[in-house]
Write a protein that holds these residues in place. Structure first.
Motif, PDB file in Angstrom:
ATOM      1  N   ARG A 293       3.101  12.486  11.327  1.00 35.20           N
ATOM      2  CA  ARG A 293       1.644  12.533  11.264  1.00 35.20           C
ATOM      3  C   ARG A 293       1.149  12.468   9.811  1.00 35.20           C
ATOM      4  O   ARG A 293       0.090  11.897   9.533  1.00 35.20           O
ATOM      5  N   LEU A 294       1.919  13.040   8.878  1.00 31.06           N
ATOM      6  CA  LEU A 294       1.518  13.023   7.481  1.00 31.06           C
ATOM      7  C   LEU A 294       1.619  11.629   6.858  1.00 31.06           C
ATOM      8  O   LEU A 294       0.884  11.310   5.922  1.00 31.06           O
ATOM      9  N   GLN A 295       2.523  10.804   7.388  1.00 29.20           N
ATOM     10  CA  GLN A 295       2.721   9.476   6.794  1.00 29.20           C
ATOM     11  C   GLN A 295       2.294   8.336   7.712  1.00 29.20           C
ATOM     12  O   GLN A 295       2.565   7.167   7.428  1.00 29.20           O
ATOM     13  N   GLN A 296       1.589   8.659   8.804  1.00 28.33           N
ATOM     14  CA  GLN A 296       1.278   7.620   9.783  1.00 28.33           C
ATOM     15  C   GLN A 296       0.310   6.566   9.227  1.00 28.33           C
ATOM     16  O   GLN A 296       0.420   5.381   9.588  1.00 28.33           O
ATOM     17  N   VAL A 297      -0.613   6.960   8.362  1.00 30.91           N
ATOM     18  CA  VAL A 297      -1.549   5.971   7.807  1.00 30.91           C
ATOM     19  C   VAL A 297      -0.793   4.947   6.972  1.00 30.91           C
ATOM     20  O   VAL A 297      -1.009   3.729   7.095  1.00 30.91           O
ATOM     21  N   GLU A 298       0.110   5.401   6.157  1.00 27.69           N
ATOM     22  CA  GLU A 298       0.897   4.493   5.310  1.00 27.69           C
ATOM     23  C   GLU A 298       1.782   3.590   6.150  1.00 27.69           C
ATOM     24  O   GLU A 298       1.869   2.373   5.907  1.00 27.69           O
TER      25      GLU A 298
ATOM     26  N   TYR B  48      -8.981   3.819   8.284  1.00 26.78           N
ATOM     27  CA  TYR B  48      -9.905   4.955   8.405  1.00 26.78           C
ATOM     28  C   TYR B  48     -11.254   4.526   8.988  1.00 26.78           C
ATOM     29  O   TYR B  48     -11.871   5.263   9.760  1.00 26.78           O
ATOM     30  N   ASN B  49     -11.716   3.320   8.633  1.00 20.93           N
ATOM     31  CA  ASN B  49     -12.992   2.844   9.141  1.00 20.93           C
ATOM     32  C   ASN B  49     -12.935   2.622  10.660  1.00 20.93           C
ATOM     33  O   ASN B  49     -13.851   3.017  11.393  1.00 20.93           O
ATOM     34  N   VAL B  50     -11.854   1.983  11.110  1.00 17.70           N
ATOM     35  CA  VAL B  50     -11.702   1.740  12.553  1.00 17.70           C
ATOM     36  C   VAL B  50     -11.579   3.060  13.319  1.00 17.70           C
ATOM     37  O   VAL B  50     -12.198   3.244  14.372  1.00 17.70           O
ATOM     38  N   VAL B  51     -10.793   3.975  12.790  1.00 19.58           N
ATOM     39  CA  VAL B  51     -10.607   5.266  13.455  1.00 19.58           C
ATOM     40  C   VAL B  51     -11.922   6.045  13.493  1.00 19.58           C
ATOM     41  O   VAL B  51     -12.259   6.682  14.494  1.00 19.58           O
ATOM     42  N   TRP B  52     -12.687   5.975  12.393  1.00 17.00           N
ATOM     43  CA  TRP B  52     -13.983   6.667  12.348  1.00 17.00           C
ATOM     44  C   TRP B  52     -14.931   6.130  13.419  1.00 17.00           C
ATOM     45  O   TRP B  52     -15.579   6.896  14.138  1.00 17.00           O
ATOM     46  N   GLN B  53     -15.014   4.810  13.546  1.00 22.52           N
ATOM     47  CA  GLN B  53     -15.892   4.215  14.562  1.00 22.52           C
ATOM     48  C   GLN B  53     -15.421   4.572  15.981  1.00 22.52           C
ATOM     49  O   GLN B  53     -16.239   4.903  16.848  1.00 22.52           O
ATOM     50  N   ALA B  54     -14.115   4.525  16.191  1.00 22.86           N
ATOM     51  CA  ALA B  54     -13.587   4.812  17.531  1.00 22.86           C
ATOM     52  C   ALA B  54     -13.788   6.273  17.909  1.00 22.86           C
ATOM     53  O   ALA B  54     -14.133   6.588  19.062  1.00 22.86           O
TER      54      ALA B  54
ATOM     55  N   LEU C 197      -3.803   3.227  16.211  1.00 23.60           N
ATOM     56  CA  LEU C 197      -3.584   1.778  16.169  1.00 23.60           C
ATOM     57  C   LEU C 197      -2.235   1.352  16.727  1.00 23.60           C
ATOM     58  O   LEU C 197      -1.976   0.146  16.821  1.00 23.60           O
ATOM     59  N   GLY C 198      -1.378   2.274  17.074  1.00 22.97           N
ATOM     60  CA  GLY C 198      -0.072   1.871  17.584  1.00 22.97           C
ATOM     61  C   GLY C 198       0.828   3.058  17.849  1.00 22.97           C
ATOM     62  O   GLY C 198       0.400   4.211  17.809  1.00 22.97           O
ATOM     63  N   VAL C 199       2.116   2.745  18.108  1.00 27.16           N
ATOM     64  CA  VAL C 199       3.102   3.769  18.434  1.00 27.16           C
ATOM     65  C   VAL C 199       4.234   3.699  17.420  1.00 27.16           C
ATOM     66  O   VAL C 199       4.751   2.612  17.118  1.00 27.16           O
ATOM     67  N   ILE C 200       4.609   4.852  16.884  1.00 28.32           N
ATOM     68  CA  ILE C 200       5.694   4.944  15.911  1.00 28.32           C
ATOM     69  C   ILE C 200       6.902   5.568  16.605  1.00 28.32           C
ATOM     70  O   ILE C 200       6.795   6.639  17.218  1.00 28.32           O
TER      71      ILE C 200
ATOM     72  N   VAL D 174      -2.959  -3.772   7.905  1.00 27.87           N
ATOM     73  CA  VAL D 174      -4.324  -3.315   7.615  1.00 27.87           C
ATOM     74  C   VAL D 174      -4.259  -2.387   6.413  1.00 27.87           C
ATOM     75  O   VAL D 174      -3.250  -1.721   6.179  1.00 27.87           O
ATOM     76  N   SER D 175      -5.339  -2.356   5.665  1.00 29.63           N
ATOM     77  CA  SER D 175      -5.398  -1.451   4.519  1.00 29.63           C
ATOM     78  C   SER D 175      -5.745  -0.041   4.996  1.00 29.63           C
ATOM     79  O   SER D 175      -6.310   0.135   6.090  1.00 29.63           O
ATOM     80  N   PRO D 176      -5.420   0.966   4.192  1.00 28.70           N
ATOM     81  CA  PRO D 176      -5.811   2.333   4.582  1.00 28.70           C
ATOM     82  C   PRO D 176      -7.304   2.490   4.787  1.00 28.70           C
ATOM     83  O   PRO D 176      -7.741   3.223   5.676  1.00 28.70           O
ATOM     84  N   GLU D 177      -8.119   1.769   3.987  1.00 25.24           N
ATOM     85  CA  GLU D 177      -9.572   1.842   4.161  1.00 25.24           C
ATOM     86  C   GLU D 177      -9.980   1.280   5.518  1.00 25.24           C
ATOM     87  O   GLU D 177     -10.845   1.861   6.213  1.00 25.24           O
ATOM     88  N   GLU D 178      -9.384   0.147   5.899  1.00 25.69           N
ATOM     89  CA  GLU D 178      -9.693  -0.432   7.215  1.00 25.69           C
ATOM     90  C   GLU D 178      -9.240   0.496   8.342  1.00 25.69           C
ATOM     91  O   GLU D 178      -9.935   0.644   9.360  1.00 25.69           O
TER      92      GLU D 178
END
Length: 423
Positions: A103-108, A122-128, A12-15, A116-120
């Motif tokens: 990589r361990l904290q990228q979702v947070e 994971y859902n977007v990443v799963w579909q992509a 979803l982006g660049v850190i 976006v919430s963590p659920e959203e």
């Protein structure tokens, strides 16, 4: 001292981070993308083909000076960025501890900064990633070299079927005209006589001339037909025989069309391999390797024995002599050469094939004429240096009396044992 900046791409982006704990910035580039668009972006990240607008948003802020060292994990992506921004100080550090920590904290981090919430997430990443998997499978299946591999396998199946049908038709028709089997060796010509002419009473000089036979062969066939000792053939039996023979002719026509397809496809996909060993043999090598790119990554020593895996493993397991060549033995450079030269010629041919495969897979430049010329020079050198077969090493002398004495003693014991039993 320039500051180190770790550039970490996420779905979803660049850190941007200075170390394992200090996050400098998060650029939410791909937040509002659809799964299909996001899959294309992930694919471009993997293949280091990110569009210029994405690179501008991430790296343009660092292009003003050399106060930063940008650290990336992927070497291809780093090369792409360096080409786009030559003034940047780019460093490649695969799988370093900072990127692993990010990589361990990228979702947070992404969830907090991009809203976006963590659920959203994971859902977007799963579909992509589902779309990305289908994209990769489609890309793999669309490679022309795999179509060529299937075509050459079909060609082998057709050849086996032709031989099977020819054997059946010859045995069947020999009940009626057995002498024809020895006169006509070519299977297609045999099929033509059965399908186009029929019984031996219908075989005439004019009919054979229409089928394209030579004068001397025509005379032999006509003479044999007039004095044949075969059984009579009714029209009912001939109809069934022609049914099988017609299929044989159709198989020959299909084989010619497949060979033409393979030749044209090889001209587009692997022109250098085609220029060295021909279309069919080149396609067979691609099929055995599992694709053009896999063939290009093989060493010449492996290409040399492709198709002789059973003999190779037998040599490794039981200590037999290893094979000198595999399917490349079909090339006239090898199978027309004397036995003691074949291994050296196969090694030279495999070396040029390895170069040709890499050119076809990665550059597409046509250099077959140059490679074939170098190969022919090397073959001439081999034929000159090894014109005569090598002298066979002398056999070690037998130890006198060892085997013979043992044998006599064994025979004596056997005789005495037999005599004792008779008593």
């Amino acid at each position: 001292m320039p500051q180190e900046v770790y550039v970490h791409f996420t779905p979803l982006g660049v850190i941007l981070s200075s170390d394992e704990k200090n996050i400098m910035d998060v650029i939410c580039l791909f937040k509002d993308k659809t799964p299909s668009e996001l899959a294309q972006i992930l694919y471009s990240i993997e293949n280091a083909s990110l569009p210029d607008d994405v690179l501008d948003k991430v790296f343009s802020k660092f292009s003003g000076g050399k106060d930063y060292v940008l650290i990336l994990e992927d070497e291809d992506l780093a090369r792409r960025v360096s080409q786009k921004f030559p003034s940047l100080n780019i460093h490649v550090a695969p799988s370093n501890k900072v990127h692993r920590a990010i990589r361990l904290q990228q979702v947070e981090v992404i969830s907090k900064k991009c809203g976006v919430s963590p659920e959203e997430y994971y859902n977007v990443v799963w579909q992509a990633t589902n779309v990305l998997s289908r994209l990769k499978v489609r890309e793999k299946a669309e490679k022309r070299d795999l179509y060529i591999a299937q075509a050459v396998n079909a060609l082998d199946d057709i050849n086996k079927t032709i031989n099977l049908f020819a054997s059946r038709v010859r045995e069947w028709y020999s009940l009626h005209f057995p002498e024809l089997n020895d006169i006509v060796e070519d299977h297609e010509d045999y099929f033509k006589i059965v399908s186009k002419i029929g019984g031996r009473n219908e075989i005439t000089k004019e009919a054979l001339e229409k089928l394209g036979f030579k004068e001397d062969v025509i005379k032999k066939i006509v003479d044999a037909a007039s004095s044949s000792m075969g059984a009579e053939l009714t029209s009912f039996d001939l109809e069934a025989l022609r049914l099988v023979s017609d299929i044989g002719l159709q198989l020959y026509d299909a084989r010619r069309k497949l060979e033409k397809y393979i030749d044209e496809a090889m001209y587009e996909v692997a022109p250098n391999i085609r220029g060295i060993v021909g279309s069919v043999l080149g396609a067979r090598l691609i099929s055995l390797a599992g694709g053009l790119e896999k063939l290009a990554r093989m060493p010449a020593s492996t290409i040399q024995v492709l198709g002789a895996e059973k003999a190779l493993f037998r040599a490794l397991r039981f200590g037999a002599k290893p094979p000198k060549h595999g399917v490349i033995f079909q090339h006239p450079y090898i199978h027309k050469a004397p036995k003691w030269q074949r291994g050296k010629i196969a090694r030279a041919l495999a070396g040029k094939l390895a170069i040709a495969a890499r050119i076809d897979a990665f550059t597409g430049e046509y250099r077959a004429d140059e490679l074939r010329e170098d190969l022919e020079k090397r073959i001439e050198e081999i034929k000159t240096l090894y014109a005569k077969p090598p002298a066979k090493p002398p056999r070690p002398p037998k130890k006198e009396g060892h085997r013979e004495g043992h044998g006599k003693k064994f025979e004596k014991k056997k005789f005495e044992k037999g005599r004792g039993e008779r008593k």
